[in-house]
Each structure stands twice: as structure tokens, then as C-alpha cells.
Scaffold this active site. Structure first.
Site, short mmCIF file in Angstrom:
data_model
loop_
_atom_site.label_atom_id
_atom_site.label_comp_id
_atom_site.label_asym_id
_atom_site.label_seq_id
_atom_site.Cartn_x
_atom_site.Cartn_y
_atom_site.Cartn_z
N HIS A 83 -19.17 68.14 86.64
CA HIS A 83 -18.03 68.76 87.32
C HIS A 83 -18.47 70.07 87.95
O HIS A 83 -19.22 70.84 87.36
CB HIS A 83 -16.89 69.03 86.34
N ASP A 162 -2.48 69.00 84.15
CA ASP A 162 -3.41 69.66 85.08
C ASP A 162 -3.05 69.34 86.52
O ASP A 162 -3.08 70.21 87.38
CB ASP A 162 -4.86 69.25 84.81
N ARG A 169 -1.13 76.17 91.28
CA ARG A 169 -2.12 77.26 91.40
C ARG A 169 -2.69 77.34 92.81
O ARG A 169 -2.94 78.42 93.33
CB ARG A 169 -3.26 77.03 90.39
N SER A 184 -8.25 73.70 82.99
CA SER A 184 -8.08 72.69 84.03
C SER A 184 -9.23 71.69 84.02
O SER A 184 -9.04 70.48 83.98
CB SER A 184 -7.98 73.39 85.39
N1 URA Z 1 -11.87 72.77 89.43
C1 URA Z 1 -10.88 72.32 88.63
O1 URA Z 1 -10.83 71.15 88.27
N2 URA Z 1 -9.96 73.20 88.23
C2 URA Z 1 -9.99 74.50 88.58
O2 URA Z 1 -9.13 75.21 88.17
C3 URA Z 1 -11.01 74.96 89.42
C4 URA Z 1 -11.95 74.07 89.83
#
Ligand code: URA
Length: 454
Positions: A83, A162, A169, A184
Site C-alpha cells: 500500500h 473507511d 476527508r 484508514s
Molecule cells: N491512503 C489511504 O488509504 N488512506 C489515507 O488516509 C491516505 C492514503
């Protein structure tokens, strides 16, 4: 228990919430008894007041358990995902997942949409004709088993909290908060049924973490919370001052990622993909060290096996797999506006944040949670830092639907380039590796230490 409004006010005033209160708060949001505007107020309070480590763990777990954890027990092997914390031109996941799967490590990947000035893998993949990212977790698990990888967006089952909080957000200036980013990312990733996770923590003007100190803090927290959840987690810090690769946008980024699978692709994008891929192969027990892993990855690119896995994944997700051999089947806006160098010299920097904002202004990203994007618009950064250019030479292109829009934005793109008289050497893209051992040793390790059996 304090009321929901009292919890928002407590966080506003800088007080800690208990684990039970955080679970109650997220639960109320999912149930619809806490409104979007109340959640937004909470997110802003967290942005300014932060969360301590125990609160961050509680928020991650509450968001994780707002949905279910995918059962990948029938998929053999050590399942590893990657990620990125988000950058401009970051299309690594699209080439990395099939590449690593081709080397025998299953890659279940749940990704997000564009956030702020950064692009999102869901938006990018949806540029492939027919490609579906809204699969159920049962379909997701089946495809990971059959193909070796599957990339989907968050859904009702995987960390639904999320998905909803991320959208709020994105449009309320509450992205750049370490505890919110940790919760998140990890709520989605822990829901995937993974055994290991490689994190690409971006640092620089085009990243949410603008300096190395905050990036190290984010990486340490991610590693600590992920390790506490029983996963093998490694983080890399990688530079995000200039856009990664050449393409910025959605369709054109997918085309570039497909190029990597054909053994092409800009050097920085290939380096980032191989560095993270090597880490995944080691975590997935397919290589004993990075050097051996690199050799395996390069072979899978050269013999076409990575490209074949990509075709299978696209087909399994209802997309047109012919794009792997013919990326031009993915529509890119055909009105092209050039940006040229105003002088002879060397490019010293390209402001990734500004390029990301221009991409959003073009329609490649959103300014409202319910905004619609145009996958075909985008940019090519033809001359990257370190390149020598002559006056009048093209340094960037804008792919737009209307020339007037492109010409207006071309000024901003031109302003994102800086020139000098001498070549400045580019520092390495991937410059620090953070493991659980590092976090244990560092004084930032409260989360792990607090839960560690001595
Ligand atoms: N990537 C995510 O999945 N969440 C975030 O808050 C920032 C980057």
C-alpha cells in the site's frame, strides 16, 4: 458513556477517548445515527488534536470491524499486499500486483479512490473498458485463488467506515493526519486476509508527509499497528517531490503501468516497483533476499508471465484484457497542449503537488465527494529533474477535452518546473527501510511496547 456530541467536544478539547467510546462512535456512524457533518467535525478535531497510540489502535479496529475480514484460508501461500500512502503519478500497484502474483505470491489488494491532489488506483483501473472494482468479497477471494491477484475498491463488506470517512476527508482538508491515515490504510489492509504488508510511505512536496520526520513517524506507526495485528509489515520511505514516472491522470497512468509489464517504463517507476516487489517476494517466502527477489521479478517481466497474469486479472474483473497488448484501447483525451522550456538548462525540480492539483482541475480527480472524474484527461511529464533541455523543447503535455482548458492550465504546469545551470544529482528514490525491529528499538514504539509481552 458520553454522548456522541460530548465525544466530539472531548476530542475538540484535546482529551483522549476510550476504546469503547471510539467503537461506539464509529458504530453510530455506520448505523446512520451519527451524521456526516458530525463525523467531519470529529475528523477535524482529530486533525488538530491527534490521537494517542491506544486511540489509533482502537480507531483502526473499529473501522476494520465495521465490515468483515476476507477469508483467504483456501488460497495457498503467504498472502502479501502493498500500500502506498499516496502520491502523484503513483501507478505502482497496477503493475506490481500481477508481477508479484506471477512470481507465486498471492496479492489480495483493496485500494482507494483519488484523495486530495493524489490519484487513486480504483479510479485508474476503471479507465480500462469494462473493468469492475466493485466485486463482492466472495468474488475477490475466488479471483485471488484462481489468478493470484485481484484489485478492488472498498465496499460494504471491507472496512465500509473507511470508504465513508475517506470520502469526507478528501473534501474537508482532513487528509494529512497521521492517526487518520494509519487507521484508514490498516483497516482496509487488515480486512483483506493478508499475512504480510509492504508499505510505500511517500515523502516530499507531492506526498501527504512533506518531510522525512513525519514520514518516519507515519511509517513507524503503520509498522507498529500492523505488527500488533499479527502481520509481517515492512515500510519503505520513497521520494515524492516530482511525479512518479511520466504519466499523471487515470487512463494514461494505466497505459504506463502496462508498459512496465512489457519490460518498458520510466526508470523511477520501474525502480519503485522492483524495490517493493522484492520486499513482497521475501515476505512471501519466494526469495531469501532482495537480490534473489529482483532476479525473479525481472524474469517474470522478461518472459511475459507478469503480463499474462494482468490479462487474467482484467478478464476475471470483466475488463477488456486486450489492453495489455494494445494499451491504446484505453481512451486518452486527444486534444494535446504542449508546455515548452523557457530557457536552456537543467530541470532542477518539478512540483508534484502543483501537478497533482492541475490534474484535479483538469477533471482527473475530485473536489467533491460525489464528483465525477474524466479518466481520459491527464498529463505527461516528459522532462524530469536532472534532464538537460533547450529553450523551446517540450517538457510536458496536457491531454484535455477542450484546448482552452488545456491552455489555461498549461501556465500552471509551466510554473511547476524549475531550471538551473548545473545538473543536480537525483537522490535515490527509495531511501529508508523501516521494519518492526527498528520500531521496537525506537522511542516512538509506544503502540507496540504497550502490547508487547516482555
Ligand atoms: N491512503 C489511504 O488509504 N488512506 C489515507 O488516509 C491516505 C492514503
Amino acid at each position: 458513556m458520553r454522548t456522541l456530541v460530548e465525544l466530539i467536544a472531548a476530542k475538540r478539547d484535546g482529551h483522549a477517548l476510550t476504546e469503547a467510546e471510539i467503537h461506539h462512535f464509529v458504530g453510530a456512524f455506520i448505523a446512520g445515527t451519527l451524521t456526516d457533518y458530525q463525523m467531519t467535525a470529529f475528523l477535524m478535531a482529530v486533525f488538530f488534536r491527534g490521537l494517542d497510540d491506544a486511540e489509533t489502535v482502537a480507531l483502526t479496529e473499529a473501522m476494520l470491524h465495521s465490515g468483515s475480514v476476507v477469508d483467504l484460508s483456501r488460497v495457498a501461500g503467504t498472502k502479501v499486499d502493498k500500500h502506498s500512502t499516496g502520491g502523484v503519478g503513483d501507478k505502482v500497484s497496477i503493475c506490481l500486483a500481477p508481477l508479484v502474483a506471477a512470481c507465486g505470491v498471492p496479492v489480495p489488494m483493496v485500494v482507494g479512490r483519488g484523495l486530495g491532489h493524489t490519484g487513486g488506483t480504483v479510479d485508474k483501473l476503471e479507465a480500462i473498458p469494462g473493468f469492475r472494482t466493485d466485486l463482492t468479497t466472495v468474488e475477490f477471494a475466488r479471483i485471488v485463488g484462481e489468478v493470484g491477484t485481484c484489485i478492488i475498491g472498498p465496499n460494504q463488506e471491507i472496512a465500509p467506515a473507511d470508504r465513508l470517512m475517506y470520502a469526507l476527508r478528501d473534501v474537508t482538508g482532513t487528509v494529512e493526519s497521521i492517526p487518520l491515515i494509519v487507521a484508514s490504510i490498516l483497516s482496509k489492509k487488515l480486512a483483506e486476509g493478508i499475512d504480510g504488508l509492504v508499505l510505500d510511505v511517500k515523502v516530499g512536496g507531492g506526498a501527504f508527509m512533506k518531510n522525512e520526520t513525519s514520514a518516519r513517524e507515519l511509517a513507524s506507526k503503520l509498522v507498529a499497528v500492523g505488527t500488533r495485528a499479527g502481520k509481517q509489515v515492512v515500510a519503505w520511505l520513497t521520494r515524492m517531490d516530482a511525479p512518479l514516472g511520466v504519466a499523471v491522470g487515470n487512463a494514461n497512468e494505466v497505459r504506463e503501468a502496462l508498459g512496465v509489464l512489457r519490460g518498458e517504463g520510466p526508470a523511477d517507476l520501474v525502480e519503485c516497483t522492483l524495490t517493493l516487489g522484492a520486499e513482497m517476494l521475501v515476505l512471501g517466502r519466494k526469495a531469501s533476499d532482495a537480490a534473489q527477489a529482483m532476479a525473479i521479478l525481472r524474469k517474470a517481466l522478461a518472459d511475459g508471465s507478469a503480463a499474462r497474469v494482468m490479462e487474467k486479472m482484467i478478464e476475471a474483473q470483466s475488463g477488456n484484457a486486450r489492453v495489455v497488448e494494445r494499451p491504446s484501447l484505453i481512451d486518452v483525451a486527444d486534444c494535446v497542449v504542449d508546455v515548452n522550456a523557457p530557457r536552456d538548462g537543467f530541470i532542477t525540480s518539478v512540483d508534484a503537488h502543483e501537478i497533482g492539483l492541475v490534474a484535479v482541475a483538469m477533471g482527473a480527480g475530485r473536489t467533491r465527494a460525489d464528483g465525477v472524474i474524466d479518466p481520459g484527461v491527464g498529463l505527461a511529464i516528459d522532462a524530469k529533474p536532472g534532464r538537460s533541455v533547450n529553450q523551446g523543447q517540450r517538457v510536458a503535455r496536457l491531454f484535455v477535452r477542450e484546448r482552452a482548458v488545456g491552455e489555461a492550465l498549461a501556465q500552471r504546469v509551466a510554473g511547476a518546473f524549475r531550471y538551473g545551470d548545473v545538473a543536480t544529482p537525483s537522490p535515490p528514490l527509495a531511501f529508508a527501510r523501516i521494519t518492526a525491529e527498528h520500531v521496537y528499538r525506537s522511542c516512538n514504539a509506544d503502540v507496540m511496547m504497550g502490547h508487547r509481552t516482555q
